[in-house]
Design a protein around this motif. Structure first.
Motif, PDB file in Angstrom:
ATOM      1  N   GLU A 225       0.412  38.587  23.698  1.00  0.00           N
ATOM      2  CA  GLU A 225       0.692  37.657  22.599  1.00  0.00           C
ATOM      3  C   GLU A 225       2.098  37.077  22.736  1.00  0.00           C
ATOM      4  O   GLU A 225       3.006  37.744  23.247  1.00  0.00           O
ATOM      5  CB  GLU A 225       0.562  38.363  21.249  1.00  0.00           C
ATOM      6  N   LYS A 226       2.251  35.857  22.269  1.00  0.00           N
ATOM      7  CA  LYS A 226       3.554  35.188  22.267  1.00  0.00           C
ATOM      8  C   LYS A 226       3.827  34.626  20.883  1.00  0.00           C
ATOM      9  O   LYS A 226       2.906  34.157  20.214  1.00  0.00           O
ATOM     10  CB  LYS A 226       3.589  34.065  23.308  1.00  0.00           C
ATOM     11  N   MET A 227       5.094  34.650  20.502  1.00  0.00           N
ATOM     12  CA  MET A 227       5.463  34.193  19.160  1.00  0.00           C
ATOM     13  C   MET A 227       6.459  33.046  19.238  1.00  0.00           C
ATOM     14  O   MET A 227       7.472  33.130  19.924  1.00  0.00           O
ATOM     15  CB  MET A 227       6.079  35.344  18.358  1.00  0.00           C
ATOM     16  N   LEU A 228       6.150  31.978  18.532  1.00  0.00           N
ATOM     17  CA  LEU A 228       7.108  30.919  18.225  1.00  0.00           C
ATOM     18  C   LEU A 228       7.634  31.187  16.832  1.00  0.00           C
ATOM     19  O   LEU A 228       6.914  31.723  15.978  1.00  0.00           O
ATOM     20  CB  LEU A 228       6.437  29.553  18.290  1.00  0.00           C
ATOM     21  N   LEU A 229       8.873  30.808  16.562  1.00  0.00           N
ATOM     22  CA  LEU A 229       9.508  31.212  15.305  1.00  0.00           C
ATOM     23  C   LEU A 229      10.157  30.041  14.605  1.00  0.00           C
ATOM     24  O   LEU A 229      10.834  29.218  15.229  1.00  0.00           O
ATOM     25  CB  LEU A 229      10.567  32.281  15.603  1.00  0.00           C
ATOM     26  N   PHE A 230       9.931  29.976  13.290  1.00  0.00           N
ATOM     27  CA  PHE A 230      10.708  29.102  12.403  1.00  0.00           C
ATOM     28  C   PHE A 230      11.346  29.999  11.358  1.00  0.00           C
ATOM     29  O   PHE A 230      10.683  30.864  10.770  1.00  0.00           O
ATOM     30  CB  PHE A 230       9.836  28.051  11.716  1.00  0.00           C
ATOM     31  N   VAL A 231      12.638  29.795  11.085  1.00  0.00           N
ATOM     32  CA  VAL A 231      13.353  30.539  10.042  1.00  0.00           C
ATOM     33  C   VAL A 231      14.103  29.547   9.171  1.00  0.00           C
ATOM     34  O   VAL A 231      14.870  28.718   9.689  1.00  0.00           O
ATOM     35  CB  VAL A 231      14.352  31.558  10.647  1.00  0.00           C
ATOM     36  N   GLY A 232      13.889  29.610   7.862  1.00  0.00           N
ATOM     37  CA  GLY A 232      14.648  28.732   6.971  1.00  0.00           C
ATOM     38  C   GLY A 232      13.922  28.476   5.672  1.00  0.00           C
ATOM     39  O   GLY A 232      12.785  28.928   5.459  1.00  0.00           O
ATOM     40  N   ARG A 245       2.143  19.569  13.582  1.00  0.00           N
ATOM     41  CA  ARG A 245       1.522  18.464  14.325  1.00  0.00           C
ATOM     42  C   ARG A 245       1.713  18.655  15.839  1.00  0.00           C
ATOM     43  O   ARG A 245       0.849  18.259  16.637  1.00  0.00           O
ATOM     44  CB  ARG A 245       2.091  17.131  13.854  1.00  0.00           C
ATOM     45  N   ALA A 246       2.839  19.260  16.227  1.00  0.00           N
ATOM     46  CA  ALA A 246       3.038  19.566  17.642  1.00  0.00           C
ATOM     47  C   ALA A 246       2.024  20.607  18.116  1.00  0.00           C
ATOM     48  O   ALA A 246       1.468  20.499  19.222  1.00  0.00           O
ATOM     49  CB  ALA A 246       4.461  20.062  17.870  1.00  0.00           C
ATOM     50  N   LEU A 247       1.754  21.614  17.288  1.00  0.00           N
ATOM     51  CA  LEU A 247       0.721  22.590  17.623  1.00  0.00           C
ATOM     52  C   LEU A 247      -0.638  21.914  17.743  1.00  0.00           C
ATOM     53  O   LEU A 247      -1.437  22.235  18.639  1.00  0.00           O
ATOM     54  CB  LEU A 247       0.674  23.692  16.568  1.00  0.00           C
ATOM     55  N   HIS A 248      -0.909  20.991  16.828  1.00  0.00           N
ATOM     56  CA  HIS A 248      -2.173  20.241  16.877  1.00  0.00           C
ATOM     57  C   HIS A 248      -2.277  19.455  18.188  1.00  0.00           C
ATOM     58  O   HIS A 248      -3.362  19.397  18.810  1.00  0.00           O
ATOM     59  CB  HIS A 248      -2.259  19.300  15.677  1.00  0.00           C
ATOM     60  N   GLU A 249      -1.177  18.859  18.626  1.00  0.00           N
ATOM     61  CA  GLU A 249      -1.156  18.121  19.885  1.00  0.00           C
ATOM     62  C   GLU A 249      -1.514  19.035  21.057  1.00  0.00           C
ATOM     63  O   GLU A 249      -2.348  18.686  21.904  1.00  0.00           O
ATOM     64  CB  GLU A 249       0.241  17.514  20.089  1.00  0.00           C
ATOM     65  N   LEU A 250      -0.920  20.210  21.105  1.00  0.00           N
ATOM     66  CA  LEU A 250      -1.230  21.161  22.172  1.00  0.00           C
ATOM     67  C   LEU A 250      -2.666  21.657  22.072  1.00  0.00           C
ATOM     68  O   LEU A 250      -3.360  21.790  23.087  1.00  0.00           O
ATOM     69  CB  LEU A 250      -0.260  22.344  22.099  1.00  0.00           C
ATOM     70  N   HIS A 251      -3.097  21.942  20.859  1.00  0.00           N
ATOM     71  CA  HIS A 251      -4.464  22.428  20.621  1.00  0.00           C
ATOM     72  C   HIS A 251      -5.492  21.394  21.082  1.00  0.00           C
ATOM     73  O   HIS A 251      -6.559  21.756  21.598  1.00  0.00           O
ATOM     74  CB  HIS A 251      -4.634  22.729  19.129  1.00  0.00           C
ATOM     75  N   ALA A 259      -3.268  30.068  23.845  1.00  0.00           N
ATOM     76  CA  ALA A 259      -4.006  31.332  23.819  1.00  0.00           C
ATOM     77  C   ALA A 259      -3.032  32.482  23.541  1.00  0.00           C
ATOM     78  O   ALA A 259      -2.054  32.663  24.265  1.00  0.00           O
ATOM     79  CB  ALA A 259      -4.725  31.546  25.145  1.00  0.00           C
ATOM     80  N   GLY A 260      -3.297  33.243  22.492  1.00  0.00           N
ATOM     81  CA  GLY A 260      -2.451  34.375  22.136  1.00  0.00           C
ATOM     82  C   GLY A 260      -1.122  34.007  21.510  1.00  0.00           C
ATOM     83  O   GLY A 260      -0.235  34.859  21.389  1.00  0.00           O
ATOM     84  N   VAL A 261      -0.963  32.748  21.089  1.00  0.00           N
ATOM     85  CA  VAL A 261       0.304  32.282  20.512  1.00  0.00           C
ATOM     86  C   VAL A 261       0.233  32.316  18.988  1.00  0.00           C
ATOM     87  O   VAL A 261      -0.772  31.912  18.386  1.00  0.00           O
ATOM     88  CB  VAL A 261       0.642  30.858  20.995  1.00  0.00           C
ATOM     89  N   ARG A 262       1.308  32.789  18.394  1.00  0.00           N
ATOM     90  CA  ARG A 262       1.410  32.815  16.926  1.00  0.00           C
ATOM     91  C   ARG A 262       2.719  32.138  16.518  1.00  0.00           C
ATOM     92  O   ARG A 262       3.775  32.419  17.094  1.00  0.00           O
ATOM     93  CB  ARG A 262       1.428  34.269  16.445  1.00  0.00           C
ATOM     94  N   LEU A 263       2.624  31.226  15.555  1.00  0.00           N
ATOM     95  CA  LEU A 263       3.831  30.645  14.949  1.00  0.00           C
ATOM     96  C   LEU A 263       4.161  31.449  13.702  1.00  0.00           C
ATOM     97  O   LEU A 263       3.381  31.462  12.742  1.00  0.00           O
ATOM     98  CB  LEU A 263       3.616  29.180  14.581  1.00  0.00           C
ATOM     99  N   MET A 264       5.298  32.117  13.711  1.00  0.00           N
ATOM    100  CA  MET A 264       5.754  32.888  12.557  1.00  0.00           C
ATOM    101  C   MET A 264       6.726  32.035  11.750  1.00  0.00           C
ATOM    102  O   MET A 264       7.759  31.601  12.271  1.00  0.00           O
ATOM    103  CB  MET A 264       6.456  34.166  13.015  1.00  0.00           C
ATOM    104  N   VAL A 265       6.373  31.777  10.498  1.00  0.00           N
ATOM    105  CA  VAL A 265       7.216  30.986   9.599  1.00  0.00           C
ATOM    106  C   VAL A 265       7.894  31.943   8.627  1.00  0.00           C
ATOM    107  O   VAL A 265       7.242  32.501   7.741  1.00  0.00           O
ATOM    108  CB  VAL A 265       6.399  29.923   8.843  1.00  0.00           C
ATOM    109  N   VAL A 266       9.182  32.145   8.810  1.00  0.00           N
ATOM    110  CA  VAL A 266       9.957  33.059   7.963  1.00  0.00           C
ATOM    111  C   VAL A 266      10.735  32.235   6.950  1.00  0.00           C
ATOM    112  O   VAL A 266      11.592  31.430   7.318  1.00  0.00           O
ATOM    113  CB  VAL A 266      10.904  33.927   8.805  1.00  0.00           C
TER     114      VAL A 266
END
Length: 418
Positions: A225-232, A245-251, A259-266
């Motif tokens: 698994e891989k994690m992308l992160l947003f904090v704020g 929308r960037a995730l949608h573009e890749l999808h 595959a196996g990617v999670r965006l964590m929004v903190v």
């Protein structure tokens, strides 16, 4: 030149938000961290620091000494209890200033300098300067005129008018970056002799590279698994919608990359209107399966999130500096960010991370793709990011802030009768 008198006592004004507040909540973020860490470092040097902030409930103690033996966070009632939008507290600045004056008088406190944060606290300092012969240093953190320009709002409003009054009356103004310096000169016509550029800092003893396997396990990532992160904070100017929308573009174009990617929004609790909007948008775009909204986190828990991430993503429309980006870099995590405000100065494109055009999901998607498919690139950027962040250690930054304080003290109250 007469040697500067040592700075022994500082009154820090942070009316609308407390340095002790949980991050990622309503109006809490980089400024809270700045006030807290600056106060701590000043306290370590033996400086007496009183941080004045608004008391939000009767259950909160008036004085908190958890930041150090010589640092006191003093909560004063103004404008009633409960959280409040800063614009609704304009009418309470006189009350808050009176509370500070009363507290200082009753406790026999005097100060070598006032350091006000954000425009609302600047209005409080502007009241106090009339009765205190104390130099006043101001830091805005964000500028109303810039926010209005980006949001296509009228340029002049009560906040901007207040900021224009503050830059006329303050003895010194600290800008976080060269960009903010230019904005103060261009939009506010500030006397350039008043302005010093001093960036925020980072605690490199807390935010530093760590074992990524340990960090990944701590945030619940499994092998592969891989994690992308947003904090704020979750608000429109943070532009998390562009990240979705960037995730949608890749999808849509290359789904195997996710595959196996999670965006964590903190940041942003349940019920936050922007979080609700973003959840709906993720569903509409078909990327909700990749997104996890984690809510607000204690600042002390963030290092493991940074270290576990492939990259921190900051698609903001406006950032005066970007303290979250600095924390990630110090933790050995590359940053992919909009080329706006202070981020343009903090991040070296292609060296410590990537800068992308503002509100351009296609460009953001391409940089995310590169980071996900090339671990060697990620590691190279990570090492350079950590090396660069060391330059912003709080000890070095506070040296510069004290220098500004001493300059203000040498100049005396030049603007007392303005």
């Amino acid at each position: 030149m007469t040697p500067a008198k040592p700075i022994e006592s500082v009154a820090i004004i942070s009316m609308h938000t407390s340095p002790l507040a949980v991050l990622g909540g309503y109006k809490t973020g980089g400024m809270n961290v700045y006030v807290r860490e600056l106060s701590r470092e000043l306290g370590r040097r033996g400086v007496q620091v009183d941080v004045f902030t608004r008391r939000e409930s009767a259950s909160q103690p008036e004085v908190d000494t958890s930041l150090g033996a010589t640092v006191r966070v003093i909560r004063l009632r103004a404008g009633g209890y409960g959280t409040a939008d800063p614009s609704s507290l304009i009418g309470a600045t006189q009350e808050f200033a009176a509370g500070i004056h009363k507290y200082a008088t009753l406790n026999n406190r005097t100060y070598d300098v006032m350091y006000a944060h954000y425009w609302l606290s600047g209005l409080v300092a502007d009241v106090l300067r009339r009765s205190w012969d104390v130099p006043w240093v101001q830091m805005f953190h964000t500028l109303g005129a810039m926010k209005n320009r980006i949001a296509n709002q009228p340029m002049i409003d009560p906040r901007v008018m207040a900021e224009m009054q503050i830059v006329r009356h303050a003895d010194r103004v600290i800008a976080a970056t060269q960009a903010e310096h230019h904005q103060l000169l261009w939009l506010y016509r500030v006397d350039r002799r008043k302005v010093s550029i001093v960036p925020p800092g980072v605690d490199t003893s807390q935010f530093k590279p760590m074992n990524r396997d340990v960090a990944r396990a701590s945030v619940g990532l499994c092998d592969g698994e891989k994690m992308l992160l947003f904090v704020g904070r979750l608000e429109p100017l943070k532009a998390v919608d562009i990240l979705l929308r960037a995730l949608h573009e890749l999808h849509t174009v290359e789904p195997s990359v996710l595959a196996g990617v999670r965006l964590m929004v903190v940041g942003g609790e349940a019920g936050n209107p922007e979080r609700t909007r973003l959840c709906s948008l993720a569903e509409q775009l078909g990327v909700d399966g990749y997104v996890q909204f984690a809510g607000s986190k204690e600042h002390a828990s963030l290092p493991v999130f940074y270290a576990a991430a492939e990259a921190l993503i900051m698609p903001s429309d406006y950032e005066s500096f970007g303290m979250v980006a600095l924390e990630a870099m110090a933790s050995g995590t590359p940053v992919i960010a909009s080329a706006v405000g202070g981020l343009q100065y903090l991040i070296r494109d292609g060296e410590t991370g990537f800068l992308v055009p503002v509100r351009d999901p296609e460009s953001l998607a391409e940089r995310i793709r590169q980071m996900l498919i090339d671990p060697n690139l990620r590691d190279t950027l990570a090492r350079a990011a950590a090396d660069r962040a060391v330059q912003y250690d709080w000890k070095l930054v506070v040296d510069q802030v004290i220098e500004v304080f001493e300059r203000a003290a040498r100049g005396g109250r030049r603007h007392l009768n303005v």
